[in-house]
Design a protein around this motif. Structure first.
Motif, mmCIF file in Angstrom:
data_model
loop_
_atom_site.group_PDB
_atom_site.id
_atom_site.type_symbol
_atom_site.label_atom_id
_atom_site.label_comp_id
_atom_site.label_asym_id
_atom_site.label_seq_id
_atom_site.Cartn_x
_atom_site.Cartn_y
_atom_site.Cartn_z
ATOM 1 N N ASP A 1 8.519 84.221 38.706
ATOM 2 C CA ASP A 1 8.461 83.030 39.783
ATOM 3 C C ASP A 1 9.015 83.300 41.318
ATOM 4 O O ASP A 1 10.302 83.942 41.067
ATOM 5 C CB ASP A 1 9.379 81.689 38.937
ATOM 6 C CG ASP A 1 8.483 81.144 38.108
ATOM 7 O OD1 ASP A 1 7.031 80.978 38.164
ATOM 8 O OD2 ASP A 1 9.174 80.658 37.121
ATOM 9 N N VAL A 2 8.308 83.264 42.006
ATOM 10 C CA VAL A 2 8.825 83.692 43.565
ATOM 11 C C VAL A 2 8.947 82.646 44.176
ATOM 12 O O VAL A 2 9.357 82.704 45.756
ATOM 13 C CB VAL A 2 7.758 84.706 44.341
ATOM 14 C CG1 VAL A 2 7.478 86.185 43.250
ATOM 15 C CG2 VAL A 2 6.288 83.854 44.118
ATOM 16 N N GLY A 3 8.995 81.353 43.849
ATOM 17 C CA GLY A 3 9.160 79.985 44.551
ATOM 18 C C GLY A 3 10.599 79.498 43.786
ATOM 19 O O GLY A 3 11.392 80.430 43.698
ATOM 20 N N ALA A 4 10.700 78.367 43.524
ATOM 21 C CA ALA A 4 11.311 77.829 42.521
ATOM 22 C C ALA A 4 11.374 78.624 41.210
ATOM 23 O O ALA A 4 10.503 78.915 40.650
ATOM 24 C CB ALA A 4 11.250 76.403 42.219
ATOM 25 N N GLU A 5 12.414 78.884 40.512
ATOM 26 C CA GLU A 5 12.823 79.887 39.559
ATOM 27 C C GLU A 5 13.422 79.376 38.324
ATOM 28 O O GLU A 5 13.392 79.785 37.112
ATOM 29 C CB GLU A 5 13.305 81.165 39.889
ATOM 30 C CG GLU A 5 14.426 81.235 40.360
ATOM 31 C CD GLU A 5 15.749 81.966 39.476
ATOM 32 O OE1 GLU A 5 15.390 82.469 38.428
ATOM 33 O OE2 GLU A 5 16.771 81.250 39.667
ATOM 34 N N ALA A 6 14.260 77.982 38.375
ATOM 35 C CA ALA A 6 14.762 77.568 37.571
ATOM 36 C C ALA A 6 15.214 75.994 37.434
ATOM 37 O O ALA A 6 14.709 75.499 38.721
ATOM 38 C CB ALA A 6 16.554 78.184 37.435
ATOM 39 N N PHE A 7 15.321 75.099 36.538
ATOM 40 C CA PHE A 7 15.971 73.890 36.710
ATOM 41 C C PHE A 7 17.080 73.560 36.226
ATOM 42 O O PHE A 7 17.421 74.166 35.076
ATOM 43 C CB PHE A 7 14.626 73.066 36.038
ATOM 44 C CG PHE A 7 14.343 73.195 34.794
ATOM 45 C CD1 PHE A 7 14.804 72.723 33.758
ATOM 46 C CD2 PHE A 7 13.179 74.214 34.455
ATOM 47 C CE1 PHE A 7 14.596 72.751 32.414
ATOM 48 C CE2 PHE A 7 12.935 74.442 33.199
ATOM 49 C CZ PHE A 7 13.718 73.591 32.336
#
Length: 450
Positions: A57-63
């Motif tokens: 993931d090169v944008g958001a990568e976690a939550f």
């Protein structure tokens, strides 16, 4: 809203896709749901690419896994089994030319105990922190100062720059000076409202109780798994066009695209970034448009690298950079293979560039960013190695700054919208994916129930 209703969703990022899915669940199979987005893919800041043969993931990568929104959504979609946890590796902070352990027991970097900052700040700052509970605290319930104003006064400037700023730069591409306390640390603000006699007491009250399991989650297969399932379940029609405006009609609404085509709808969800909202609603909700226009934004660039397997990297999840170090260009490094576990024969990592107030993400070319990444890895870890693969991704105006009083502005913005029109996005109730899911759910419910 009756069966066969027509909905338009402007914006195909995570907020727009969740809104489309919620509309489908509420309105049933006969509803028409059109998503307007001119991009070459859906997902917005959820972007999955292949690097060195591995997905990343090169944008958001976690939550934040301890918030309920994303785990609940994954459960609805039958994706709970795809949720993964971190390895437990923790990040480091780079300050004054050295790597330090991330202080424990903080709320977004605001410390609860002075001893956790030993070595990161000087002895005078430690003494100032120890004395803090004995100094009078003037707090007005409901106040929302900038984080830097409160923490700098109570704990000292070094705590702001070396402990708080690195975390806020990672989340918002901003700083403690640009983010309000109620956005960065709402539980601390609540403790102060509740009568905490010092900032130390407030932070200790606000610390969440210890819980087993990882604080952060991600998806096996990356966020593309979620994007694909939301598109499938929502049954949306994707119009690959840019919306130019929204107009009221006797039958409801028209979304007008940049070629002049009208897309009729009974209700509309505007799931666009704050800078794009004013042009869409200026004629029908001028006050809301003005409020959106006043929300500052930052831009960031991500350099994703696949290094040869076995490259000597620390067993940490990454590095957060304190302040604008003359020795570094990056503001944060995520050691993805350390954070989520190694896959394949490469080491995946991401370096982030650009802060609020600078033009780095817009003005710096790919070659320069890649060169900076090499220099930064040498400075941080003492390694010089040619990557197996590399990718540069830019997120322009994608990072809203949650300044003091932000929640009041958002409440007024929402209140100024006419019935049948709702907003969703990262500039409303939180920049993370869970908050975007919550805002999109709220927007869909509002237009269905009008």
């Amino acid at each position: 809203m009756t069966a066969g209703a027509r909905y338009c969703v402007v914006g195909g990022g995570i907020s727009g896709l969740v809104a489309a899915y919620r509309l489908r669940v509420s309105a049933g199979p006969d509803a028409s749901i059109t998503v307007l987005d001119p991009a070459d893919r859906l997902g917005g800041i959820l972007r999955t690419d292949r690097l060195g043969g591995q997905l990343i993931d090169v944008g958001a990568e976690a939550f934040v896994a301890r918030r309920p929104e994303v785990p609940a959504l994954l459960g609805e979609l039958g994706l709970s089994g795809r949720q993964i946890a971190t390895t437990g590796a923790r990040p480091l902070i780079y300050s004054e030319g050295r790597l330090h352990a991330l202080p424990a027991d903080t709320v977004n970097g605001i410390p609860s105990r002075s001893e956790t900052l030993a070595g990161l700040v000087d002895d005078a700052t430690i003494r100032w922190m120890l004395d803090e509970p004995r100094r009078p605290l003037r707090w007005r319930p409901g106040a929302d100062p900038a984080v830097a104003e409160l923490v700098g006064d109570r704990f000292g400037e070094q705590v702001v720059v070396r402990s708080v700023d690195p975390l806020l730069a990672g989340v918002y591409a901003g700083s403690a000076a640009t983010i309000g306390l109620r956005a960065a640390a709402p539980t601390v603000a609540a403790a102060l409202d509740g009568g905490a006699r010092s900032l130390t007491e407030a932070v200790r009250t606000a610390l969440p109780p210890p819980r087993p399991g990882s604080v952060f989650g991600a998806l096996d297969g990356c966020y593309q798994v979620l994007v694909d399932e939301l598109v499938r379940r929502s049954g949306l029609s994707w119009a690959q066009v840019a919306a130019a405006g929204v107009q009221r009609t006797p039958a409801g609404w028209d979304v007008v695209d940049d070629e002049g085509t009208r897309w009729p709808a009974d209700a509309v969800v505007l799931a666009v970034p704050a800078p794009r909202l004013p042009a869409l609603i200026a004629d029908i909700a001028p006050r809301s448009a003005a409020l959106a226009r006043d929300i500052p934004v930052a831009s960031a660039a991500v350099v994703a690298l696949a290094l040869p397997g076995g490259t000597p990297l620390p067993e940490q999840s990454g590095v957060l950079v304190a302040g604008r170090s003359p020795a570094l260009h990056t503001k944060a490094v995520t050691l993805s293979s350390r954070k989520w576990g190694r896959r394949g024969n490469v080491e995946l990592l991401r370096l982030s560039y650009g802060r609020f107030g600078d033009d780095v993400a817009r003005a710096t070319g790919d070659e320069d960013l890649l060169a900076w990444a090499g220099e930064d890895l040498a400075t941080l870890f003492g390694i010089t190695v040619d990557p197996v693969d590399a990718l540069v991704v830019r997120w322009i105006d994608a990072m809203p700054q949650y300044g003091p009083g932000h929640a009041d502005r958002v409440a007024e913005l929402r209140a100024g919208l006419p019935a049948g029109l709702a907003v969703a996005g990262a500039y409303l109730d939180g920049i993370g994916v869970p908050a975007c899911v919550a805002a999109a759910t709220r927007a869909a419910a509002a237009v269905v129930a009008r």
